[in-house]
Design an enzyme around this catalytic site. Structure first.
Site, PDB file in Angstrom:
ATOM      1  N   ASN A   1      -1.654  29.337  36.804  1.00 52.57           N
ATOM      2  CA  ASN A   1      -0.798  29.095  35.670  1.00 52.57           C
ATOM      3  C   ASN A   1      -1.591  30.321  34.550  1.00 52.57           C
ATOM      4  O   ASN A   1      -2.448  30.185  34.033  1.00 52.57           O
ATOM      5  CB  ASN A   1      -1.251  27.803  34.832  1.00 52.57           C
ATOM      6  CG  ASN A   1      -0.594  27.393  33.720  1.00 52.57           C
ATOM      7  OD1 ASN A   1      -0.268  28.326  32.982  1.00 52.57           O
ATOM      8  ND2 ASN A   1      -0.454  26.179  33.207  1.00 52.57           N
TER       9      ASN A   1
ATOM     10  N   HIS B   1       8.119  27.358  33.699  1.00 55.71           N
ATOM     11  CA  HIS B   1       6.906  27.970  33.246  1.00 55.71           C
ATOM     12  C   HIS B   1       6.121  27.049  34.569  1.00 55.71           C
ATOM     13  O   HIS B   1       6.018  25.975  35.033  1.00 55.71           O
ATOM     14  CB  HIS B   1       6.491  27.063  32.153  1.00 55.71           C
ATOM     15  CG  HIS B   1       4.820  27.154  31.913  1.00 55.71           C
ATOM     16  ND1 HIS B   1       4.081  28.226  32.346  1.00 55.71           N
ATOM     17  CD2 HIS B   1       4.164  26.190  31.695  1.00 55.71           C
ATOM     18  CE1 HIS B   1       2.739  27.849  31.938  1.00 55.71           C
ATOM     19  NE2 HIS B   1       2.609  26.611  31.603  1.00 55.71           N
TER      20      HIS B   1
ATOM     21  N   CYS C   1       2.002  28.291  26.265  1.00 51.05           N
ATOM     22  CA  CYS C   1       2.708  28.753  27.317  1.00 51.05           C
ATOM     23  C   CYS C   1       4.556  28.945  27.195  1.00 51.05           C
ATOM     24  O   CYS C   1       4.888  29.546  27.934  1.00 51.05           O
ATOM     25  CB  CYS C   1       2.513  27.571  28.439  1.00 51.05           C
ATOM     26  SG  CYS C   1       0.891  27.310  28.839  1.00 51.05           S
TER      27      CYS C   1
END
Length: 334
Positions: free
Chosen positions: A285, A254, A121
């Site tokens: 996500n 994030h 990520c």
């Protein structure tokens, strides 16, 4: 003996343009719960997520990356033949070889040096840091950075720790020279002792036809780590940029989980008036794509404007993390 010649350095860099591609299919919590033993209320209470987007059957990772990249080039007013490098941050391209980046570059009409970055990520923020240094060092005049994921192809739909969280999408920026510094120094690192917390299982040695790897995550371990350890990294990035928290207009972490975003924001004691990205509510996500997608949502919604100072931070598998302060780029036309 002759002296080796080196590139002439560039003083400052900035994000010159942003483009995104949101995957085609909107997926509600109710649809997720058709397979997952859960409920809309439970999912929202654990993650804040209401919807997410999955790629259509005919929509590939390369398609999404190319679409976002083309929009970023348009927003920046940069042509493909001006690119010196293309970097694709992803953990879900289905092939180790060839990499995604050269194929995306070819689709865009570029023969620039191209490579993938795999930092989970955190990949997009890693790639922005590398791209800025490539331009500042004179290695590339302009660099296209793309964060893209197709996590819907790497999920177990019955896994209560991941099935409702992850999603698909792409976001891209053009990094290039600037009269005014627009990208601060990166604060980054890793903690390989926690590599087991987020994995793809089984690894490639055990994959058989029809049984590819799926993402697995120890959610509690991530929650105990990210909002607390990342506060120190975020402060370091602001300090390295020569700024104070009061100088920020936006915070773009994030988009892992709304609870992580809110806890990290509180730990940073952000001044009132700093806009905080919460794209995870609608987009889920999207791993390496989440930061540029969240920037786009804030720009499109009028929460921020091009030129505003934003603290970016991303963290994930590795465990890896990276943060920098940037001046927000102009957005591609809708």
């Amino acid at each position: 003996m002759k002296t080796i010649k080196q590139n002439q350095p560039v003083v400052a860099t900035a994000l010159l343009g942003l483009g995104v591609h949101r995957a085609s299919r909107l997926v509600t919590n109710e649809e997720i719960c058709e397979t997952l033993d859960s409920s809309d209320e439970w999912i929202q209470s654990r993650s804040g997520i209401k919807t997410r987007r999955f790629a259509a059957d005919d929509e590939s990772l390369l398609d999404m990356a190319t679409a976002a990249g083309a929009k970023a080039l348009s927003a920046a007013g940069v042509s493909a033949d001006q690119l010196g490098c293309v970097i694709v941050a992803t953990s879900t391209y289905s092939q180790h070889t060839p990499a995604a980046a050269p194929q995306v570059a070819d689709r865009l009409g570029s023969t620039a040096a191209s490579f993938d970055v795999s930092a989970g990520c955190a990949g997009f923020c890693h790639a922005v840091g590398v791209a800025s240094d490539l331009v500042r060092g004179g290695t590339a005049s302009h660099v296209l950075v793309i964060g893209v994921e197709q996590l819907s192809r790497f999920m177990d739909p019955t896994d209560r720790s991941t099935a409702f969280i992850f999603a698909d999408g792409a976001g891209a920026v053009v990094v290039g020279p600037s009269d005014v510094p627009g990208i601060g120094p990166v604060a980054w690192g890793s903690d390989g002792s926690q590599a087991h917390v987020i994995t793809q299982t089984p690894d490639c040695r055990a994959v058989t036809a029809g049984h590819g790897p799926v993402v697995q995550m120890e959610g509690t371990a991530v929650f105990r780590w990210a909002p607390f350890a990342m506060a120190k990294v975020a402060r370091e990035a602001v300090d390295r940029a020569g700024l104070e928290m009061e100088d920020l207009d936006a915070f773009v972490p994030h988009q892992a989980n709304l609870r992580i975003t809110d806890t990290l924001s509180r730990n940073l004691k952000l001044p009132e008036g700093v806009a905080v990205a919460r794209d995870v509510v609608d987009a889920g996500n999207t791993s390496a794509a989440s930061v540029p997608l969240a920037i786009e949502a804030m720009l499109r919604g009028g929460e921020v404007k091009a030129g505003d100072h934003a603290l970016l931070i991303a963290f994930g598998a590795g465990l890896s993390y990276a943060a920098q302060v940037v001046a927000l780029p102009p957005l591609a036309e809708a």
